[in-house]
Design an enzyme around this catalytic site. Sequence first.
Site, PDB file in Angstrom:
ATOM      1  CE  LYS A   1      -3.695   2.244   2.530  1.00  0.00           C
ATOM      2  NZ  LYS A   1      -4.528   2.333   3.687  1.00  0.00           N
TER       3      LYS A   1
ATOM      4  CB  SER B   1      -7.008   5.071   2.483  1.00  0.00           C
ATOM      5  OG  SER B   1      -6.480   4.078   3.338  1.00  0.00           O
TER       6      SER B   1
ATOM      7  CB  SER C   1      -8.248   2.165   5.090  1.00  0.00           C
ATOM      8  OG  SER C   1      -8.642   3.404   5.620  1.00  0.00           O
TER       9      SER C   1
END
Length: 615
Positions: free
Chosen positions: A167, A242, A266
């Site tokens: 990520k 996210s 997220s």
Amino acid sequence: MGNVLVSEGDGGSSSSLFSSSPTSHPLLLYPLWVYVVLLVVARIIYLQPWGMVSERKRAIDRYQKKRSERFEQIKSRLNSEDGNVLERRNGIVSKTFEQLRDALQQEEYTAVEVHEAYMAKALQVQDRLNCLNEVIVESFEWAKEMDEKWRGKKEKPPLYGVPFSVKGNFHVKGYDCNLGLGKYVDMPMTDECTFVTHLRYLGAVPFVITTVPQALLSFVCSSSVYGTTANPHDVTRGPGGSSGGEGALAAAGGSPFGIGSDLLGSLRIPANMCGLTTLKPTESRFVVNNAHGGVPGRGRLGLGYGFFTKNVHEQVLLLREVLGHPAYTSLVPESSRQKFNEGATGENKKMRIGYFESDGWLPPVPSIARAVRDTVEKLKEDGHEMVLFKVPDVEKAAAMMFKNAMPDGGKYSRFLYSHDVVDKWLKQFVTLLNLPRCIRVAASYIIQLVSPQMALLARENVGSMDDVRYNQELTDNYKQQFIAYWKALGIDALVCPSFAVTAVTHEYPSQLAPCALSSGLFNLVDFPCGSLPVGRVSKGDDEAIVDPTVFPVGRNPILKLMRDGCKSSEGLPLTVQVVTLPLEEELCLSVMATIERLTNYDGKLPGEHSSTKSI
């Protein structure tokens, strides 16, 4: 950065300046209009090509050019017309994570072969979804080193040669962690995320870095630096956030597994929108360093780190190598030494399970409510006792959660967006973020007439350190209240919506912040929770969402946005969320495994059958 932060402070120095006599400060001898003119001139300069925003736009343009060139260089490096090579690559990327791991252990493939196959696949997915920040160029050498060190040896590291995606808020040495902001472009990290370090210790190879929303606190996966990421099930919609790039890449088959973080959902929101399985552990169970957590110095929200996989079994295979692992707790001493108990993840008893279709504050769209309802019925048929759960004091919980998300009243978030190129899908959010608190509070009384959810967001904002301390006290008390209610019901676990909406098009997420309570509630109380797919949106669901007798929206703009954003969603994945008490991750996985067995989600993308496109 420090100078900007000072300029956005409480004005202490200015207060001192103007409280003194004019003769003490010669600048104050000038007429007021002089200062007005100076401010106007400064504003004009700021907007000109030599201003900060324009400089950051040029930095972004340079970065985007380098990024595109790097992608093309790697594609050229991997290009092959050899049918045997292409067939072998297709065989590699078609395997499950477990099959791939075992094939590497048995030396059916080399680490280099697997790395090249997945790098080619990831770049193919990138062309369709725009889910990659960067390729990690050094990963070619890392894969080669894995082969040189372990090829031919019986005892290999458990994840020998398995590629994984990272990520974009995790530090990777030599690469940006810019959060999609121009102000942090071309500032490569000098350290490495401990999550990444441990997976490398286990033999895995990080090979790409994935996209995140600009400044993280959103579920629209878009930024001015990297552009907009699409959902593999429907490219007109977003993958959530996210950890959106991770979710999109993993769901499209571009990575054997992905890693992400979860502050308000997220991990679970992209899992919900992309049809993946994930688990957010209790914060203390797995502490990660050298990653941007979204809100440095945050309040009481539990921050979790975990994996994206295709099923629950893969979660177990990965989590047993991470949770309480001696090598990891040596690297991060504050992480729990509680070892993963794989024996507790089996389906070995009938349970008492709580459930709710709506948290009582914001109802989910009909397809998601149906997914929970169908899951509850299947659990009942399997012999489990199902108990209706009512979220305690849900409006107070929502107020506490949103205050904890911005414990400084949004000042840090405003700083991130300030003097930068704001992504087009986030401009409305940033505009609202910059509204003075007094205006938002005043407006909330009018908004309350049509949308209590929007009104709460407008008025619930910390205004002083007293507010911060008191909200943290309320949060601590609420967690105890939540646990007491849970124990009074005598439940083992809870099943509920993962999120209030399915995948929506890119203009909706920045307007649907109230939906965050579905996932963020369990960060507020810091309970472990997982999300797993249980089916797909049906034609009947599409009909139900526009039926006012099924999903009444009235004059509430939030419900209207949810309805409009989720129209025509047939075929999109549906998930449910499973929650357990703190530090009971293994029990959470056990319930998830039971639900997975009882449901029938095939995990395929639209148009995906037995054939695989050549890479």
